[in-house]
Design a protein around this motif. Structure first.
Motif, PDB file in Angstrom:
ATOM      1  N   LYS A 148       0.839  -1.192   0.000  1.00  0.00           N
ATOM      2  CA  LYS A 148       0.000   0.000   0.000  1.00  0.00           C
ATOM      3  C   LYS A 148       0.878   1.246   0.000  1.00  0.00           C
ATOM      4  O   LYS A 148       0.636   2.197  -0.725  1.00  0.00           O
ATOM      5  N   MET A 175       2.633   1.767  -3.261  1.00  0.00           N
ATOM      6  CA  MET A 175       1.707   2.341  -4.236  1.00  0.00           C
ATOM      7  C   MET A 175       1.568   3.849  -4.028  1.00  0.00           C
ATOM      8  O   MET A 175       1.654   4.625  -4.979  1.00  0.00           O
ATOM      9  N   GLU A 176       1.378   4.267  -2.750  1.00  0.00           N
ATOM     10  CA  GLU A 176       1.211   5.696  -2.473  1.00  0.00           C
ATOM     11  C   GLU A 176       2.454   6.487  -2.848  1.00  0.00           C
ATOM     12  O   GLU A 176       2.369   7.493  -3.543  1.00  0.00           O
ATOM     13  N   LEU A 192       2.818   6.655  -6.713  1.00  0.00           N
ATOM     14  CA  LEU A 192       1.921   7.565  -7.428  1.00  0.00           C
ATOM     15  C   LEU A 192       2.226   9.021  -7.097  1.00  0.00           C
ATOM     16  O   LEU A 192       2.316   9.857  -7.994  1.00  0.00           O
ATOM     17  N   ASN A 193       2.394   9.304  -5.791  1.00  0.00           N
ATOM     18  CA  ASN A 193       2.688  10.692  -5.420  1.00  0.00           C
ATOM     19  C   ASN A 193       3.991  11.157  -6.059  1.00  0.00           C
ATOM     20  O   ASN A 193       4.067  12.276  -6.555  1.00  0.00           O
ATOM     21  N   VAL A 198       5.434   9.984  -8.790  1.00  0.00           N
ATOM     22  CA  VAL A 198       5.281  10.112 -10.242  1.00  0.00           C
ATOM     23  C   VAL A 198       4.663  11.459 -10.574  1.00  0.00           C
ATOM     24  O   VAL A 198       5.127  12.187 -11.461  1.00  0.00           O
ATOM     25  N   VAL A 199       3.600  11.828  -9.820  1.00  0.00           N
ATOM     26  CA  VAL A 199       2.935  13.093 -10.106  1.00  0.00           C
ATOM     27  C   VAL A 199       3.840  14.271  -9.748  1.00  0.00           C
ATOM     28  O   VAL A 199       3.931  15.250 -10.475  1.00  0.00           O
ATOM     29  N   ARG A 234       6.776  14.481 -12.187  1.00  0.00           N
ATOM     30  CA  ARG A 234       6.349  14.438 -13.601  1.00  0.00           C
ATOM     31  C   ARG A 234       7.094  13.349 -14.369  1.00  0.00           C
ATOM     32  O   ARG A 234       7.664  13.601 -15.423  1.00  0.00           O
ATOM     33  N   SER A 235       7.134  12.166 -13.811  1.00  0.00           N
ATOM     34  CA  SER A 235       7.848  11.081 -14.481  1.00  0.00           C
ATOM     35  C   SER A 235       6.929  10.397 -15.489  1.00  0.00           C
ATOM     36  O   SER A 235       5.798  10.075 -15.147  1.00  0.00           O
ATOM     37  N   ALA A 262      -2.322   1.518 -11.633  1.00  0.00           N
ATOM     38  CA  ALA A 262      -2.547   2.847 -11.049  1.00  0.00           C
ATOM     39  C   ALA A 262      -1.603   3.864 -11.680  1.00  0.00           C
ATOM     40  O   ALA A 262      -2.005   4.989 -11.976  1.00  0.00           O
ATOM     41  N   VAL A 283      -2.573   7.461 -13.690  1.00  0.00           N
ATOM     42  CA  VAL A 283      -2.138   8.836 -13.495  1.00  0.00           C
ATOM     43  C   VAL A 283      -1.402   9.374 -14.714  1.00  0.00           C
ATOM     44  O   VAL A 283      -1.048  10.548 -14.744  1.00  0.00           O
ATOM     45  N   GLY A 284      -1.196   8.541 -15.707  1.00  0.00           N
ATOM     46  CA  GLY A 284      -0.676   9.041 -16.969  1.00  0.00           C
ATOM     47  C   GLY A 284       0.795   8.793 -17.185  1.00  0.00           C
ATOM     48  O   GLY A 284       1.444   9.505 -17.941  1.00  0.00           O
ATOM     49  N   SER A 285       1.308   7.769 -16.526  1.00  0.00           N
ATOM     50  CA  SER A 285       2.713   7.454 -16.706  1.00  0.00           C
ATOM     51  C   SER A 285       2.789   5.981 -17.076  1.00  0.00           C
ATOM     52  O   SER A 285       1.758   5.329 -17.176  1.00  0.00           O
TER      53      SER A 285
END
Lengths: 121, 285
Positions: B176, B179-180, B183-184, B186-187, B190-191, B218, B222-224
């Motif tokens: 978990k 994952m957090e 994602l955080n 990556v955003v 901007r990867s 996931a 988020v677009g990566s």
């Protein structure tokens, strides 16, 4: 109560949608209809939906979004979803909605680039 | 009954102590004897006997404070908890048997005597177990925090490329967190490509694979995009024999290969600058 409509902007041959507040079921369905009409009207061949300001999504909205994407595809418009927040992504995955064949991008800029690439321009 | 017990213990202090130390030595195994030196053992035992008698004398806050101090001292000495609780039991037995032998109580009163002793020693056992468990809980939570800090760093390597090296077993809680962070990160960075390196993950079973697939999904949302690198032969074997489908995730065997693929996706490449010389192999984008 009259539901608020989500603005759909036309940019060259693309449509641009930025969802700024949490969608309720009624607005989502209204949006679905509006977008399809707009695609038909403008002959757009690409749509970018930006979800940057959304930090919560439920399974119904997710389903509507998935439907909109498939419907747009049927009408010949490619859809890119941009700016999905980490929390939203986790919720979607936990709900078992992986939006498998949907294009995604980190932000609007990259989304437009990706759309252009996909459309071969 | 109380005064009888106090008097007995007071009068036979040395005798009880000797008997007790002897009995405990019999019971103690190698492990205990190594941490408990003879002198400390006798000293602490003496303190304990004094505690018990003072317990009988006064039952106020000062006493409970002393009791806690004593318990904390025992914990600090690093004695095994089983040894300490057994010690208290043995102590009660010695006192009980002693009073019985001297025929200070009638047979009918034996139960009362037993209860009297029990009432004295029980709070001690409770307090000691309490202090032990608090210490353990604190250690566990500290270690948990330490582990979390080491858990899952996301390292931006180039513009748009990040790496997350994973080391150690992955359980649900850690997955978990991975994952957090993923994602955080990556955003935030901007990867567009993120490489998950599982070289240091000892076992990949269905659950771990499931978590990895979820994370990859996931990340795509988020677009990566996500790449799984560091797949060792035995991991490949397990994955296939478990029938896990990792088709949606790009996989490579080493981080190096993954990085090359990531650079390709980003339309970048490594080039050699200048002549190749023995001592310089600096590469740049």
């Amino acid at each position: 109560m009259k539901s608020v409509r989500i603005p759909i902007l036309k940019l060259y041959n693309c449509l641009l949608v930025s969802i700024q507040w949490e969608l309720d079921d009624q607005t989502a369905l209204q949006f679905q209809e509006d977008l399809l009409h707009k695609i038909h009207e403008t002959n757009a061949n690409g749509v970018v939906i930006d979800l940057t300001s959304i930090d919560f999504i439920d399974s119904f909205i997710a389903k509507v979004l998935g439907d909109v994407i498939n419907m747009s595809k049927l009408m010949g418009a490619k859809v890119v979803i941009t700016g999905i927040q980490p929390a939203v992504a986790i919720t979607l995955i936990e709900l078992g909605i992986s939006l498998n064949d949907v294009l995604t991008s980190l932000d609007l800029e990259k989304g437009l680039e990706k759309l252009k690439q996909e459309l071969g321009e | 009954m109380n005064s009888l017990i106090i008097n007995y213990i007071d009068n036979h202090k040395e005798h009880i102590l000797n008997l007790w130390v002897e009995k405990m030595k019999e019971k103690a195994d190698e492990r205990v004897l190594r941490v408990v030196s003879n002198q400390v053992f006798v000293g602490t035992s003496r303190e304990f006997v004094e505690m018990v008698t003072s317990n009988l004398n006064d039952e106020n806050e000062e006493y409970s404070e002393r009791l806690r101090d004593f318990a904390e001292k025992v914990v600090k000495l690093g004695w095994p908890i089983s040894f300490v609780t057994e010690g208290i039991q043995v102590f009660s037995n010695i006192v009980f048997d002693g009073i019985k032998e001297e025929k200070l109580v009638t047979e009918e009163d034996e139960m009362k005597l037993f209860y009297g002793i029990y009432k004295r020693t029980n709070p001690m056992t409770n307090e000691i177990v309490n202090v032990y468990s608090t210490t353990w809980e604190r250690t566990v939570s500290l270690q948990k925090i330490a582990l979390q800090e080491l858990s899952a760093p996301l390292i931006p390597v180039f513009d748009g490329i990040s790496v997350m090296p994973l080391i150690g077993a992955i359980d649900t809680e850690r997955a978990k967190q991975i994952m957090e962070n993923l994602l955080n990160g990556v955003v935030k960075h901007r990867s567009e490509v993120v490489l998950i390196d599982i070289t240091g993950v000892p076992v990949v079973d269905t659950m771990v694979a499931h978590h990895i697939i979820q994370a990859a999904d996931a990340v795509r949302l988020v677009g990566s995009q996500c790449m799984l690198v560091g797949i060792r032969p035995e991991i490949a074997q397990t994955i296939v024999s478990l029938g896990i489908n990792l088709n949606q995730v790009t996989t490579k065997n080493t981080l190096k290969k993954g990085m090359e693929a990531a650079l390709e996706i980003m339309n970048k490449k490594m080039i050699q600058v200048g002549e190749i010389s023995e001592d310089s192999n600096i590469k740049t984008i």
